[in-house]
Design a protein around this motif. Structure first.
Motif, PDB file in Angstrom:
ATOM      1  N   LEU A  15       1.058  -1.153  -0.091  1.00  0.00           N
ATOM      2  CA  LEU A  15       0.029   0.147   0.221  1.00  0.00           C
ATOM      3  C   LEU A  15       1.026   1.374   0.014  1.00  0.00           C
ATOM      4  O   LEU A  15       2.035   1.039   0.571  1.00  0.00           O
ATOM      5  N   CYS A  16       0.576   2.122  -0.629  1.00  0.00           N
ATOM      6  CA  CYS A  16       0.962   3.640  -0.677  1.00  0.00           C
ATOM      7  C   CYS A  16       0.704   3.966   0.952  1.00  0.00           C
ATOM      8  O   CYS A  16      -0.425   3.710   1.362  1.00  0.00           O
ATOM      9  N   TYR A  17       1.476   5.140   1.467  1.00  0.00           N
ATOM     10  CA  TYR A  17       1.298   5.514   2.716  1.00  0.00           C
ATOM     11  C   TYR A  17       1.754   7.051   2.713  1.00  0.00           C
ATOM     12  O   TYR A  17       2.717   7.444   1.851  1.00  0.00           O
ATOM     13  N   LEU A  18       1.386   7.724   4.004  1.00  0.00           N
ATOM     14  CA  LEU A  18       1.871   9.200   4.011  1.00  0.00           C
ATOM     15  C   LEU A  18       2.180   9.115   5.506  1.00  0.00           C
ATOM     16  O   LEU A  18       1.575   8.442   6.352  1.00  0.00           O
ATOM     17  N   LYS A  19       3.213   9.821   5.905  1.00  0.00           N
ATOM     18  CA  LYS A  19       3.509   9.909   7.304  1.00  0.00           C
ATOM     19  C   LYS A  19       2.545  11.206   7.729  1.00  0.00           C
ATOM     20  O   LYS A  19       2.360  12.178   7.152  1.00  0.00           O
ATOM     21  N   ASP A  20       2.413  11.130   9.165  1.00  0.00           N
ATOM     22  CA  ASP A  20       1.544  11.943   9.713  1.00  0.00           C
ATOM     23  C   ASP A  20       1.892  12.050  11.447  1.00  0.00           C
ATOM     24  O   ASP A  20       1.499  11.210  11.948  1.00  0.00           O
ATOM     25  N   GLY A  21       3.038  12.780  11.571  1.00  0.00           N
ATOM     26  CA  GLY A  21       3.310  12.831  12.688  1.00  0.00           C
ATOM     27  C   GLY A  21       4.278  11.095  13.129  1.00  0.00           C
ATOM     28  O   GLY A  21       4.805  10.798  12.026  1.00  0.00           O
ATOM     29  N   ALA A  22       3.959  10.531  14.180  1.00  0.00           N
ATOM     30  CA  ALA A  22       4.632   9.319  14.507  1.00  0.00           C
ATOM     31  C   ALA A  22       3.781   8.404  13.844  1.00  0.00           C
ATOM     32  O   ALA A  22       4.093   7.124  13.612  1.00  0.00           O
ATOM     33  N   ASP A  23       2.506   8.886  13.121  1.00  0.00           N
ATOM     34  CA  ASP A  23       1.626   7.690  12.480  1.00  0.00           C
ATOM     35  C   ASP A  23       1.838   7.380  10.972  1.00  0.00           C
ATOM     36  O   ASP A  23       2.364   8.509  10.404  1.00  0.00           O
ATOM     37  N   LEU A  24       1.580   6.420  10.400  1.00  0.00           N
ATOM     38  CA  LEU A  24       1.273   6.258   9.019  1.00  0.00           C
ATOM     39  C   LEU A  24      -0.118   6.086   8.634  1.00  0.00           C
ATOM     40  O   LEU A  24      -0.811   5.608   9.375  1.00  0.00           O
ATOM     41  N   VAL A  25      -0.378   6.653   7.421  1.00  0.00           N
ATOM     42  CA  VAL A  25      -1.860   6.522   7.060  1.00  0.00           C
ATOM     43  C   VAL A  25      -2.029   5.940   5.700  1.00  0.00           C
ATOM     44  O   VAL A  25      -1.112   6.241   4.635  1.00  0.00           O
ATOM     45  N   VAL A  26      -2.882   4.941   5.594  1.00  0.00           N
ATOM     46  CA  VAL A  26      -3.044   4.248   4.249  1.00  0.00           C
ATOM     47  C   VAL A  26      -4.526   4.260   3.793  1.00  0.00           C
ATOM     48  O   VAL A  26      -5.295   4.598   4.718  1.00  0.00           O
ATOM     49  N   VAL A  27      -4.661   4.305   2.788  1.00  0.00           N
ATOM     50  CA  VAL A  27      -5.928   4.522   2.205  1.00  0.00           C
ATOM     51  C   VAL A  27      -6.552   3.405   1.387  1.00  0.00           C
ATOM     52  O   VAL A  27      -5.796   3.090   0.478  1.00  0.00           O
ATOM     53  N   GLY A  28      -7.640   3.058   1.601  1.00  0.00           N
ATOM     54  CA  GLY A  28      -8.548   1.981   0.841  1.00  0.00           C
ATOM     55  C   GLY A  28      -9.192   2.534  -0.532  1.00  0.00           C
ATOM     56  O   GLY A  28     -10.418   2.159  -0.680  1.00  0.00           O
ATOM     57  N   SER A  29      -8.530   3.133  -1.477  1.00  0.00           N
ATOM     58  CA  SER A  29      -9.109   3.471  -2.757  1.00  0.00           C
ATOM     59  C   SER A  29      -9.635   2.313  -3.540  1.00  0.00           C
ATOM     60  O   SER A  29     -10.432   2.469  -4.418  1.00  0.00           O
ATOM     61  N   ASN A  30      -8.743   1.358  -3.394  1.00  0.00           N
ATOM     62  CA  ASN A  30      -9.053   0.067  -4.349  1.00  0.00           C
ATOM     63  C   ASN A  30      -9.136   0.217  -5.813  1.00  0.00           C
ATOM     64  O   ASN A  30     -10.087  -0.104  -6.450  1.00  0.00           O
ATOM     65  N   TRP A  31      -8.319   1.331  -6.067  1.00  0.00           N
ATOM     66  CA  TRP A  31      -8.040   1.642  -7.656  1.00  0.00           C
ATOM     67  C   TRP A  31      -9.363   2.101  -8.141  1.00  0.00           C
ATOM     68  O   TRP A  31      -9.884   2.125  -9.306  1.00  0.00           O
ATOM     69  N   GLY A  32     -10.176   2.757  -7.158  1.00  0.00           N
ATOM     70  CA  GLY A  32     -11.635   3.412  -7.565  1.00  0.00           C
ATOM     71  C   GLY A  32     -12.628   2.657  -7.628  1.00  0.00           C
ATOM     72  O   GLY A  32     -13.707   3.021  -8.173  1.00  0.00           O
ATOM     73  N   GLN A  33     -12.675   1.157  -7.556  1.00  0.00           N
ATOM     74  CA  GLN A  33     -13.760   0.309  -7.584  1.00  0.00           C
ATOM     75  C   GLN A  33     -14.681   0.892  -6.603  1.00  0.00           C
ATOM     76  O   GLN A  33     -14.488   1.481  -5.569  1.00  0.00           O
ATOM     77  N   GLU A  34     -16.017   0.270  -6.855  1.00  0.00           N
ATOM     78  CA  GLU A  34     -17.155   0.552  -6.097  1.00  0.00           C
ATOM     79  C   GLU A  34     -17.109  -0.234  -4.876  1.00  0.00           C
ATOM     80  O   GLU A  34     -18.443  -0.040  -3.980  1.00  0.00           O
ATOM     81  N   HIS A  35     -16.171  -1.059  -4.609  1.00  0.00           N
ATOM     82  CA  HIS A  35     -16.357  -1.543  -3.098  1.00  0.00           C
ATOM     83  C   HIS A  35     -15.068  -1.542  -2.455  1.00  0.00           C
ATOM     84  O   HIS A  35     -13.955  -1.226  -2.928  1.00  0.00           O
ATOM     85  N   HIS A  36     -15.179  -1.697  -1.258  1.00  0.00           N
ATOM     86  CA  HIS A  36     -13.872  -1.631  -0.343  1.00  0.00           C
ATOM     87  C   HIS A  36     -12.989  -2.806  -0.543  1.00  0.00           C
ATOM     88  O   HIS A  36     -13.274  -3.996  -0.886  1.00  0.00           O
ATOM     89  N   PRO A  37     -11.947  -2.515  -0.498  1.00  0.00           N
ATOM     90  CA  PRO A  37     -10.764  -3.531  -0.582  1.00  0.00           C
ATOM     91  C   PRO A  37     -10.953  -4.461   0.710  1.00  0.00           C
ATOM     92  O   PRO A  37     -10.974  -3.825   1.816  1.00  0.00           O
ATOM     93  N   SER A  38     -10.551  -5.648   0.687  1.00  0.00           N
ATOM     94  CA  SER A  38     -10.615  -6.693   1.757  1.00  0.00           C
ATOM     95  C   SER A  38      -9.785  -6.217   2.977  1.00  0.00           C
ATOM     96  O   SER A  38     -10.161  -6.542   4.196  1.00  0.00           O
ATOM     97  N   TRP A  39      -8.667  -5.808   2.619  1.00  0.00           N
ATOM     98  CA  TRP A  39      -7.883  -5.791   3.977  1.00  0.00           C
ATOM     99  C   TRP A  39      -8.376  -4.617   4.719  1.00  0.00           C
ATOM    100  O   TRP A  39      -8.238  -4.459   6.160  1.00  0.00           O
TER     101      TRP A  39
END
Length: 159
Positions: free
Chosen positions: A67-91
């Motif tokens: 997954l792509c991520y970005l740093k936000d302070g001590a945390d990392l943030v990930v996004v479930g875009s699922n390549w724009g599909q209409e359903h959420h990714p399983s993860w």
């Protein structure tokens, strides 16, 4: 950003590109990750990438996802875009069921606790993903009515 990277990003922001990359990139990422003993993934040249290992909500088995991520302070943030599909990714469903996970970033493994991003910070963080890669603008539009899930990964102390 190099001309090559811009060209690849433009293609990935199309439906055909997203479909192709959805099929190819996870496999290439996993192979590169294995060959480099967790130090790199294939897509790492373009955007920061980690390997997230969740516990399958139905199987209880480990499930690894680049997954792509970005740093936000001590945390990392990930996004479930699922390549724009209409359903959420399983993860994302796996994290909702089992928030404890592990990540590998540049060969370093650590334990994290995942929690959905708060509504009031969602837009700001998503815009940061859009700045990182124009693809996220396309994905948001293609996802239609689905609110794309985003998670904050907080390091677990001593874990």
């Amino acid at each position: 950003m190099s001309a090559y990277t811009r060209l690849v990003a433009r293609f990935a922001a199309t439906r055909a590109g997203a479909a192709m990359f959805k099929l190819l990139l996870p496999a290439l990422d996993r192979l590169t990750f294995k060959v480099t003993k967790g130090r790199r993934v294939f897509t790492n040249h373009a955007v920061p990438t980690l390997i997230l290992t969740t516990t399958g909500r139905k199987t209880g088995q480990p499930r690894a996802q680049p997954l792509c991520y970005l740093k936000d302070g001590a945390d990392l943030v990930v996004v479930g875009s699922n390549w724009g599909q209409e359903h959420h990714p399983s993860w994302t469903a796996n994290l909702l069921a089992h928030p404890r996970a592990s990540i590998v970033v540049e060969g370093q493994t650590s334990q994290v606790e995942a929690r959905p991003v708060e509504e009031e910070e969602w837009e700001t963080l998503y815009r940061r993903f859009e700045q990182m890669s124009q693809n996220y603008r396309s994905y948001r539009g293609w996802a239609r009515e689905r609110k794309i899930r985003m998670f904050r990964l907080t390091p677990v102390r001593g874990g």
